[in-house]
Design a protein around this motif. Structure first.
Motif, PDB file in Angstrom:
ATOM      1  N   LEU A 185       0.811  -1.218   0.000  1.00 52.19           N
ATOM      2  CA  LEU A 185       0.000   0.000   0.000  1.00 52.19           C
ATOM      3  C   LEU A 185       0.845   1.269   0.000  1.00 52.19           C
ATOM      4  N   GLY A 186       1.990   1.235   0.664  1.00 59.09           N
ATOM      5  CA  GLY A 186       2.781   2.452   0.796  1.00 59.09           C
ATOM      6  C   GLY A 186       3.467   2.894  -0.478  1.00 59.09           C
ATOM      7  N   SER A 187       3.606   1.981  -1.440  1.00 57.00           N
ATOM      8  CA  SER A 187       4.365   2.338  -2.638  1.00 57.00           C
ATOM      9  C   SER A 187       3.598   2.114  -3.936  1.00 57.00           C
ATOM     10  N   TRP A 188       2.339   1.718  -3.857  1.00 62.78           N
ATOM     11  CA  TRP A 188       1.581   1.546  -5.097  1.00 62.78           C
ATOM     12  C   TRP A 188       1.473   2.883  -5.840  1.00 62.78           C
ATOM     13  N   MET A 189       1.039   3.876  -5.129  1.00 60.67           N
ATOM     14  CA  MET A 189       0.955   5.229  -5.689  1.00 60.67           C
ATOM     15  C   MET A 189       1.122   6.217  -4.551  1.00 60.67           C
ATOM     16  N   GLN A 190       1.865   7.277  -4.778  1.00 61.75           N
ATOM     17  CA  GLN A 190       2.100   8.263  -3.724  1.00 61.75           C
ATOM     18  C   GLN A 190       1.651   9.651  -4.170  1.00 61.75           C
ATOM     19  N   GLN A 191       1.612  10.549  -3.205  1.00 58.36           N
ATOM     20  CA  GLN A 191       1.186  11.924  -3.448  1.00 58.36           C
ATOM     21  C   GLN A 191       2.223  12.868  -2.858  1.00 58.36           C
ATOM     22  N   PRO A 192       2.266  14.116  -3.316  1.00 50.27           N
ATOM     23  CA  PRO A 192       3.236  15.068  -2.762  1.00 50.27           C
ATOM     24  C   PRO A 192       3.060  15.238  -1.264  1.00 50.27           C
ATOM     25  N   ASP A 193       4.179  15.328  -0.570  1.00 49.83           N
ATOM     26  CA  ASP A 193       4.184  15.481   0.881  1.00 49.83           C
ATOM     27  C   ASP A 193       4.633  16.895   1.220  1.00 49.83           C
ATOM     28  N   PRO A 249       8.353  19.509   5.066  1.00 49.40           N
ATOM     29  CA  PRO A 249       9.688  19.866   4.574  1.00 49.40           C
ATOM     30  C   PRO A 249      10.762  18.850   4.958  1.00 49.40           C
ATOM     31  N   GLU A 250      10.488  18.018   5.970  1.00 52.45           N
ATOM     32  CA  GLU A 250      11.459  17.008   6.384  1.00 52.45           C
ATOM     33  C   GLU A 250      11.236  15.663   5.694  1.00 52.45           C
ATOM     34  N   SER A 251      10.321  15.621   4.742  1.00 48.04           N
ATOM     35  CA  SER A 251      10.051  14.387   4.018  1.00 48.04           C
ATOM     36  C   SER A 251      11.296  13.931   3.277  1.00 48.04           C
ATOM     37  N   GLU A 252      11.576  12.629   3.382  1.00 44.47           N
ATOM     38  CA  GLU A 252      12.784  12.074   2.767  1.00 44.47           C
ATOM     39  C   GLU A 252      12.724  12.109   1.252  1.00 44.47           C
ATOM     40  N   THR A 253      11.538  11.847   0.689  1.00 42.85           N
ATOM     41  CA  THR A 253      11.407  11.762  -0.768  1.00 42.85           C
ATOM     42  C   THR A 253      10.564  12.878  -1.369  1.00 42.85           C
ATOM     43  N   GLY A 254       9.852  13.637  -0.525  1.00 40.56           N
ATOM     44  CA  GLY A 254       8.934  14.648  -1.041  1.00 40.56           C
ATOM     45  C   GLY A 254       7.564  14.084  -1.370  1.00 40.56           C
ATOM     46  N   LYS A 265       4.383  11.043  -0.092  1.00 36.22           N
ATOM     47  CA  LYS A 265       3.865  10.207   0.984  1.00 36.22           C
ATOM     48  C   LYS A 265       2.812   9.257   0.426  1.00 36.22           C
ATOM     49  N   PRO A 266       2.549   8.152   1.131  1.00 32.06           N
ATOM     50  CA  PRO A 266       1.568   7.182   0.621  1.00 32.06           C
ATOM     51  C   PRO A 266       0.158   7.741   0.614  1.00 32.06           C
ATOM     52  N   LEU A 267      -0.695   7.122  -0.183  1.00 35.87           N
ATOM     53  CA  LEU A 267      -2.119   7.420  -0.143  1.00 35.87           C
ATOM     54  C   LEU A 267      -2.718   6.833   1.136  1.00 35.87           C
ATOM     55  N   SER A 268      -3.806   7.423   1.590  1.00 42.35           N
ATOM     56  CA  SER A 268      -4.518   6.896   2.756  1.00 42.35           C
ATOM     57  C   SER A 268      -5.396   5.725   2.335  1.00 42.35           C
ATOM     58  N   TYR A 269      -5.917   5.008   3.333  1.00 43.01           N
ATOM     59  CA  TYR A 269      -6.821   3.908   3.028  1.00 43.01           C
ATOM     60  C   TYR A 269      -8.006   4.384   2.188  1.00 43.01           C
ATOM     61  N   ARG A 270      -8.546   5.547   2.527  1.00 46.67           N
ATOM     62  CA  ARG A 270      -9.710   6.045   1.786  1.00 46.67           C
ATOM     63  C   ARG A 270      -9.327   6.497   0.376  1.00 46.67           C
ATOM     64  N   GLN A 271      -8.155   7.081   0.228  1.00 44.62           N
ATOM     65  CA  GLN A 271      -7.703   7.439  -1.110  1.00 44.62           C
ATOM     66  C   GLN A 271      -7.454   6.192  -1.949  1.00 44.62           C
ATOM     67  N   LEU A 272      -6.910   5.146  -1.315  1.00 46.22           N
ATOM     68  CA  LEU A 272      -6.693   3.895  -2.021  1.00 46.22           C
ATOM     69  C   LEU A 272      -8.021   3.276  -2.439  1.00 46.22           C
ATOM     70  N   ALA A 273      -9.043   3.427  -1.607  1.00 50.11           N
ATOM     71  CA  ALA A 273     -10.367   2.923  -1.972  1.00 50.11           C
ATOM     72  C   ALA A 273     -10.879   3.603  -3.235  1.00 50.11           C
ATOM     73  N   GLU A 274     -10.563   4.877  -3.378  1.00 51.30           N
ATOM     74  CA  GLU A 274     -11.050   5.627  -4.536  1.00 51.30           C
ATOM     75  C   GLU A 274     -10.193   5.431  -5.777  1.00 51.30           C
ATOM     76  N   LYS A 275      -8.926   5.058  -5.610  1.00 54.16           N
ATOM     77  CA  LYS A 275      -8.017   4.941  -6.759  1.00 54.16           C
ATOM     78  C   LYS A 275      -7.650   3.492  -7.084  1.00 54.16           C
ATOM     79  N   LEU A 276      -7.261   2.728  -6.063  1.00 58.83           N
ATOM     80  CA  LEU A 276      -6.793   1.367  -6.299  1.00 58.83           C
ATOM     81  C   LEU A 276      -7.930   0.433  -6.696  1.00 58.83           C
ATOM     82  N   VAL A 277      -9.069   0.545  -6.026  1.00 56.34           N
ATOM     83  CA  VAL A 277     -10.165  -0.395  -6.275  1.00 56.34           C
ATOM     84  C   VAL A 277     -10.682  -0.307  -7.711  1.00 56.34           C
ATOM     85  N   PRO A 278     -11.006   0.896  -8.229  1.00 60.90           N
ATOM     86  CA  PRO A 278     -11.451   0.935  -9.633  1.00 60.90           C
ATOM     87  C   PRO A 278     -10.380   0.477 -10.609  1.00 60.90           C
TER      88      PRO A 278
END
Length: 741
Positions: free
Chosen positions: A254-262, A265-270, A272-285
């Protein structure tokens, strides 16, 4: 004669080694007098107030370390009372006395737990919001059999282990207390005094939720506050098994399927993962559109280290806070079910990490693990191995499996690293393991545990999936326990995977010398209920992505992968593909980063993506590809011996013999214009799928129109077909059987 206090007991409470502080604290009657005792360090003044009668009493400070008492004539008619406390800073607070409540777990629950047969012990152990005698609060129960003292600590008592000392219930090893006034989301841990007088701070093994890592405290949580809308899915699941249904699994981290801007400012990659609810809206369809039937999630149980991918768990009952709260995860599963998608969780009962707040040395001794390092240490992973001989450990793990089906409506568990459970010497050298009581290498306790696990799961949830990740030749993994099997529903086909990927990684010029790598799996294909897996383990640690495993130039890599996936869909067995493989992720999977979705803007990746989508949907719509996966009646070779051309051809059949497809797989970059194969019927054959079509990125060597078989025997068949065989491709043909009876 006045009330006689147990001075030794009082000293034991103050010093923190009384195993039943309720015997001293709270209300107790002797003769015609009643005493109330409280131990609240830092309290300056305490008043006892009986709310029904309105009577109040000042308590005397019997010991300067914070022990207070008051003696009341007679027996109060109503025992509900509160303490009004003033501490040394002048701060005032009120609380019901935690030591005035009866135990919240029954002797029968304790008996079943200690026997190893309590399948829903999560309803009793852990933290539970309750209302007792009109008082709301939280009951806490934890198993720590060798501890000298266990206390609940948190912000509510300034993390002071002297305040809420628990009682051990008989010889059960279970400690219990009800703390009034606590509410959902209060954070807590158990402070444990070990037999060696060390003080440990431990997260709750049965906690339903926890702080987001790197924080490690448990959270009080109520799991019964979500309204499900998957009734139709659940009713259908009760009626139907999966054995003769399509099972096409999309494996996801779940953490690396798709990410969004974080924005942090201390984010390592810039990102962050999608939330469970965001994954419901994007991953399921996405999964639905791509033609998958199930999503399999790498472990979502709470774990401290991202780099373990979830496989080193500290909170077996807590869905990870990385992506949201438990209700959000339920929403994700609910959305899957409403869209016809099942959910499988990776589950890890073999080992657990050594993090200080977790299960390791929980009460100062080997509580969940083995004491002996040759039994209790997993040297490859630096973790502890569960002690499957211990009844309470079996209750913990089997209840945990039931919990995910019961509370979160999941449809299956994929049990990790079963090979390490079956054999004491698995991946160990001589001198690194201890034989069983018969001198053998089989782990008898783990084997018995697996049987008990599967029996328990199927007792309550008859048609769910219990999948073994097992790379050994242990027999009857997917046969019922009552006939001598382990009781799993399915097993990962690791032998097929290793042979297949080795073969596909070779330069095609050498494949004719290793033809057995793609045919040997049919020697054992029906010995178990297999799932063919192209999993996350095969695209990390220098193994290359699926696309990059393919030899040759850019075009050949894509053609090779299309041919491989075509063979994969035709081979008997259910299917699993790790995320990214469906569009040709070029680099290895990185758990910290999103998949390279931008690759879909490149034509060959987009065409591969389309190919997998249409291949998956063909699989869903063709009974020949899934109805008879686990019996040789569903498969026939046409030719498995064309080693010179590295071509195999075979037939897949459904329950109705007229549901039939013919596969021809060419694993070299050579085109064959007049290639003859045996045919079962004298009729027309139509090419229904060809991985070499231009729309998939191929060279468009196709078999157009309908092809009639010839009355020429071939490959031990009465008839034969002459076909165009494209390079590095899989073609699928369907015979016209409308006029056959």
């Amino acid at each position: 004669m006045g009330y006689v206090f147990d001075e030794n007991g009082i000293e034991a409470v103050i010093c923190g080694f009384h195993k039943n502080p309720h015997e001293i604290l709270g209300m107790h009657t002797q003769g015609d007098e009643t005493a109330i005792c409280a131990y609240i360090p830092n309290a300056k003044h305490i008043e006892v107030v009986f709310y029904k009668s309105g009577l109040s009493y000042e308590m005397d400070k019997k010991d300067d370390r914070g022990f207070f008492t008051v003696i009341i004539p007679g027996r109060p008619e109503n025992s509900m009372y509160k303490f009004k406390v003033t501490d040394h800073t002048g701060h005032r607070f009120e609380t019901y006395d935690p030591y005035s409540f009866l135990p919240t777990i029954s002797d029968y629950d304790l008996y079943l737990f200690n026997e190893g047969t309590h399948h829903r012990i999560y309803e009793k152990l852990g933290a539970h919001i309750r209302n007792i005698n009109g008082v709301s609060g939280v009951s806490f129960c934890v198993w720590a059999p060798e501890a000298k003292r266990v206390s609940v600590v948190g912000d509510f008592n300034q993390w002071d282990g002297r305040r809420h000392q628990m009682r051990m219930l008989g010889s059960s090893g279970v400690w219990e207390i009800f703390i009034p006034g606590l509410v959902k989301n209060d954070i807590y841990k158990y402070e444990i005094k070990t037999p060696f007088d060390e003080i440990y701070l431990k997260a709750d093994p049965y906690a339903f939720y926890a702080e987001k890592p790197p924080k490690t405290a448990s959270k009080v949580y109520d799991l019964h506050n979500y309204e499900w809308h998957d009734e139709q899915w659940m009713k259908q699941r009760e009626k139907e098994s999966t054995f003769d249904k399509p099972l096409n699994i999309y494996e996801v981290h779940l953490g690396s399927w798709m990410q969004q801007p974080d924005p942090d400012p201390e984010s390592e990659t810039g990102f962050k993962p999608l939330s469970y609810r965001q994954l419901a809206e994007k991953l399921v369809p996405y999964v639905k559109e791509m033609g998958y039937t199930h999503i399999e999630l790498l472990p979502v149980m709470e774990h401290p280290y991202d780099g373990s991918w979830g496989y080193q768990i500290t909170g077996y009952y807590a869905v990870t806070a990385r992506y949201g709260i438990p209700e959000d995860f339920k929403y994700f599963i609910d959305t899957c079910h409403q869209n016809g998608i099942g959910v499988i969780l990776d589950w890890v009962p073999v080992h657990f990490p050594k993090d200080g707040h977790g299960l390791a040395r929980f009460d100062g001794t080997a509580c969940y693990e083995h004491e002996h390092p040759l039994l209790g240490e997993h040297h490859q992973w630096g973790t502890h191995i569960f002690n499957f001989s211990r009844n309470e450990v079996r209750s913990f793990l089997i209840s945990n499996a039931i919990y995910w089906f019961d509370i979160f409506h999941v449809d299956g568990l994929r049990v990790d690293a079963v090979a390490f459970m079956l054999y004491l010497d698995y991946c160990r050298n001589d001198g690194e393991w201890i034989p069983n009581r018969y001198g053998g290498r089989e782990n008898l306790d783990a084997i018995e545990f697996l049987k008990q696990l599967n029996c328990a799961v199927y007792k309550y949830f008859p048609n769910v999936l219990m999948i073994a990740e097992d790379s050994t030749a242990w027999p009857m993994v997917t046969r019922p326990v009552h006939v001598g099997g382990l009781g799993f529903s399915h097993k990962w086909n690791m032998g097929w995977m290793n042979d297949f990927l080795r073969y596909m990684s070779m330069d095609p010029i050498y494949r004719k010398y290793h033809h057995n790598l793609i045919t040997f799996s049919f020697m054992y294909a029906w010995s178990e209920n297999f799932i063919l897996v192209l999993s996350h383990d095969e695209v990390v640690h220098g193994k290359c992505s699926l696309l990059n495993k393919m030899p040759g130039d850019y075009w050949q890599k894509f053609a090779g992968l299309r041919a491989a996936l075509g063979y994969f869909i035709g081979h008997p067995g259910k299917k699993l593909l790790f995320m990214g493989g469906e569009f040709g992720q070029f680099i290895e999977w990185k758990y910290k980063e999103s998949l390279d979705w931008h690759l879909l803007s490149y034509p060959m990746h987009e065409k591969l993506h389309r190919y997998v989508r249409e291949l998956n949907n063909l699989y869903l719509n063709e009974p020949a590809l899934y109805e008879v996966d686990f019996h040789y009646d569903g498969f026939e070779w046409i030719d498995c011996n064309d080693t010179e051309n590295s071509i195999v051809s075979f037939i897949r059949k459904g329950k109705d013999w007229r549901d039939m497809l013919i596969f021809v797989c060419n694993f070299t970059p050579v085109t064959h214009e007049n290639y003859r194969i045996g045919a079962p019927f004298y009729t027309y054959y139509e090419e229904v799928f060809n991985s070499d079509r231009e729309k998939y990125g191929g060279s468009n060597v196709i078999n157009a129109g309908k092809i009639h078989s010839e009355n020429i025997p071939y490959h031990h068949r009465p008839y034969s077909l002459v076909l165009r065989i494209p390079p590095l491709a899989t073609i699928i043909l369907r015979p016209d059987l409308k006029n056959f009876r």
